[in-house]
Enzyme design. Structure first.
Site, mmCIF file in Angstrom:
data_model
loop_
_atom_site.group_PDB
_atom_site.id
_atom_site.type_symbol
_atom_site.label_atom_id
_atom_site.label_comp_id
_atom_site.label_asym_id
_atom_site.label_seq_id
_atom_site.Cartn_x
_atom_site.Cartn_y
_atom_site.Cartn_z
ATOM 1 N N ASN A 49 1.012 -1.371 0.125
ATOM 2 C CA ASN A 49 -0.146 -0.151 0.045
ATOM 3 C C ASN A 49 0.808 1.273 -0.185
ATOM 4 O O ASN A 49 1.411 1.545 0.984
ATOM 5 C CB ASN A 49 -1.020 -0.060 1.210
ATOM 6 C CG ASN A 49 -1.629 1.277 1.519
ATOM 7 O OD1 ASN A 49 -1.596 2.173 0.555
ATOM 8 N ND2 ASN A 49 -1.980 1.330 2.778
ATOM 9 N N TRP A 50 0.858 1.998 -1.122
ATOM 10 C CA TRP A 50 1.742 3.143 -1.375
ATOM 11 C C TRP A 50 1.302 4.274 -0.678
ATOM 12 O O TRP A 50 1.898 5.406 -0.494
ATOM 13 C CB TRP A 50 2.110 3.155 -2.792
ATOM 14 C CG TRP A 50 3.349 2.315 -3.272
ATOM 15 C CD1 TRP A 50 3.725 1.237 -2.776
ATOM 16 C CD2 TRP A 50 4.262 2.622 -4.237
ATOM 17 N NE1 TRP A 50 4.662 0.713 -3.586
ATOM 18 C CE2 TRP A 50 5.263 1.534 -4.432
ATOM 19 C CE3 TRP A 50 4.305 3.736 -5.118
ATOM 20 C CZ2 TRP A 50 5.879 1.580 -5.415
ATOM 21 C CZ3 TRP A 50 5.252 3.661 -6.295
ATOM 22 C CH2 TRP A 50 6.185 2.700 -6.311
ATOM 23 N N LYS A 51 -0.001 4.286 -0.294
ATOM 24 C CA LYS A 51 -0.760 5.439 0.374
ATOM 25 C C LYS A 51 -0.439 6.527 -0.250
ATOM 26 O O LYS A 51 -0.353 6.334 -1.747
ATOM 27 C CB LYS A 51 -0.148 5.587 1.868
ATOM 28 C CG LYS A 51 -0.039 4.398 2.582
ATOM 29 C CD LYS A 51 0.304 4.711 4.099
ATOM 30 C CE LYS A 51 0.372 3.370 4.755
ATOM 31 N NZ LYS A 51 0.388 3.703 6.291
ATOM 32 N N HIS B 198 -9.273 1.006 5.013
ATOM 33 C CA HIS B 198 -8.117 1.307 5.659
ATOM 34 C C HIS B 198 -8.229 2.086 6.898
ATOM 35 O O HIS B 198 -8.830 2.983 6.887
ATOM 36 C CB HIS B 198 -7.154 1.748 4.744
ATOM 37 C CG HIS B 198 -5.599 1.793 5.230
ATOM 38 N ND1 HIS B 198 -5.110 2.857 5.949
ATOM 39 C CD2 HIS B 198 -4.629 0.992 5.039
ATOM 40 C CE1 HIS B 198 -3.925 2.444 6.494
ATOM 41 N NE2 HIS B 198 -3.472 1.258 6.141
ATOM 42 N N GLU C 216 -6.732 4.604 8.193
ATOM 43 C CA GLU C 216 -6.384 5.845 7.828
ATOM 44 C C GLU C 216 -7.363 6.612 7.024
ATOM 45 O O GLU C 216 -7.985 7.613 7.370
ATOM 46 C CB GLU C 216 -5.149 6.115 6.864
ATOM 47 C CG GLU C 216 -3.884 5.911 7.843
ATOM 48 C CD GLU C 216 -2.696 5.458 6.835
ATOM 49 O OE1 GLU C 216 -2.679 5.642 5.777
ATOM 50 O OE2 GLU C 216 -1.557 4.928 7.445
ATOM 51 N N GLU D 40 -5.361 -5.186 10.639
ATOM 52 C CA GLU D 40 -4.068 -4.092 10.711
ATOM 53 C C GLU D 40 -4.337 -3.352 12.126
ATOM 54 O O GLU D 40 -5.241 -2.422 12.008
ATOM 55 C CB GLU D 40 -4.000 -3.260 9.585
ATOM 56 C CG GLU D 40 -3.889 -3.780 8.193
ATOM 57 C CD GLU D 40 -3.132 -2.947 7.350
ATOM 58 O OE1 GLU D 40 -2.165 -2.951 6.900
ATOM 59 O OE2 GLU D 40 -3.763 -1.556 6.929
ATOM 60 N N GLY E 5 2.994 2.034 10.783
ATOM 61 C CA GLY E 5 3.963 3.013 10.524
ATOM 62 C C GLY E 5 4.672 3.149 11.851
ATOM 63 O O GLY E 5 5.357 4.313 11.859
ATOM 64 N N SER F 132 3.855 -2.575 10.192
ATOM 65 C CA SER F 132 5.179 -2.617 10.290
ATOM 66 C C SER F 132 5.732 -3.876 9.978
ATOM 67 O O SER F 132 6.666 -4.423 10.675
ATOM 68 C CB SER F 132 5.614 -2.162 11.777
ATOM 69 O OG SER F 132 5.105 -0.716 12.146
ATOM 70 N N GLY G 73 2.932 -1.109 4.249
ATOM 71 C CA GLY G 73 2.875 -0.011 3.861
ATOM 72 C C GLY G 73 4.172 0.711 3.404
ATOM 73 O O GLY G 73 4.771 0.371 2.477
ATOM 74 N N GLY G 74 4.854 1.393 4.557
ATOM 75 C CA GLY G 74 6.276 1.886 4.406
ATOM 76 C C GLY G 74 7.437 0.858 3.359
ATOM 77 O O GLY G 74 8.012 1.357 2.679
HETATM 78 C C1 PEP Z 1 -0.752 0.115 6.037
HETATM 79 O O1 PEP Z 1 -0.924 1.115 6.164
HETATM 80 O O2 PEP Z 1 -1.240 -0.751 5.384
HETATM 81 C C2 PEP Z 1 0.633 -0.626 6.840
HETATM 82 C C3 PEP Z 1 0.676 -1.932 7.042
HETATM 83 O O3 PEP Z 1 1.776 0.557 7.128
HETATM 84 P P1 PEP Z 1 3.161 0.220 7.411
HETATM 85 O O4 PEP Z 1 3.689 -1.419 6.876
HETATM 86 O O5 PEP Z 1 3.989 1.255 7.167
HETATM 87 O O6 PEP Z 1 3.025 -0.101 9.067
#
Ligand code: PEP
Length: 252
Positions: free
Chosen positions: A11-13, A98, A100, A168, A174, A214, A235-236
């Site tokens: 997920n590149w957000k 999600h 967010e 999640e 993050g 994470s 994500g990241g």
């Molecule tokens: C996400 O936002 O879906 C996610 C899992 O982020 P991260 O891996 O950066 O915690």
């Protein structure tokens, strides 16, 4: 017991410009060069990159997804993107619910459910996100929150083919913090039991359950090894091909 093929989805957000195509190309090259990975691989770039990424990934093992869609049919809804538009742009899936979006846009289980239905109608797989906040976790409410979100956000017409659920924990996104493998196992077992109770053996055992929050190359092996964890939503660490490929290593 259905054979669930794992999925590692990035997920590149709100990250990525046209130049980021180079990371997608690097990921495709790494997948071709490395040992075969026993999982599906997906990238969800921002809307602006979906069509270009879908064209670049055509014929490769990488599928492209959207990060959200409207529950509505195309029409007078400024700024929104219909599920049919994502499908037309070359996406095969869309993330909905999600945390967010639940937080920034006050999305509810009911609204997420409607978005998932729009995704199904467009022929997209809905990746439906659920997860507890830190205060909810501290109050010992994790299973209640997660199974409640699951009940409300997953449509009655969910099947193993049209739905993926991503657990999640909001406090793990993050932050570099993750639940223990035991905690993930408890949540995934509760989600699996709830899905089987509601949808029966075939769909209930066939719907893939991802863990997200994470995930990094260093912890992917342990987290992906947990019972009923059928892959990751990342994500990241999905922004750099080398890191994402290091997570995919869990399935090599
Ligand atoms: C996400 O936002 O879906 C996610 C899992 O982020 P991260 O891996 O950066 O915690």
């Amino acid at each position: 017991m259905p054979d669930r093929r794992p999925l590692v989805a990035g997920n590149w957000k709100m990250n990525g410009l046209r130049a980021s195509n180079a990371e997608l190309e690097a990921l495709i090259a790494a997948l071709k060069a490395g040992a075969p990975a026993a999982c599906d691989v997906m990238i969800a770039p921002p809307f602006t990159l979906v069509m270009g990424f879908a064209a670049a990934a055509d014929g490769s093992p990488v599928e492209i997804a959207g990060q959200d869609c409207s529950a509505l049919a195309p029409g007078a809804h400024t700024g929104d993107v219909a599920a049919t538009m994502l499908a037309d742009a070359g996406a095969s899936a869309v993330i909905v619910g999600h945390s967010e979006r639940r937080e920034d846009h006050r999305e509810t289980d009911e609204g997420v459910n409607a978005k998932a239905l729009a995704a199904y109608d467009a022929g997209l797989v809905a990746i439906i996100c659920v997860g507890e906040t830190e205060p909810e976790r501290d109050r010992g409410e994790t299973l209640e929150i997660v199974t409640g979100q699951l009940a409300g956000s997953v449509p009655d017409t969910a099947t193993a083919a049209n739905t993926v659920v991503a657990y999640e924990p909001v406090w793990a996104i993050g932050t570099g913090r993750t639940p223990t493998a035991d905690d993930v196992a408890k949540v995934h077992a509760a989600m699996r039991a709830a899905l089987v109770a509601r949808f029966g053996d075939e769909a209930g055992n066939g719907i893939r359950l991802l863990y997200g929050g994470s995930v990094k190359p260093a912890n992917a092996g342990e987290l992906m090894g947990v019972a009923d964890v059928d892959g990751a939503l990342v994500g990241g660490a999905s922004l750099k091909a080398a890191d994402f490929d290091g997570i995919i290593d869990a399935y090599r």
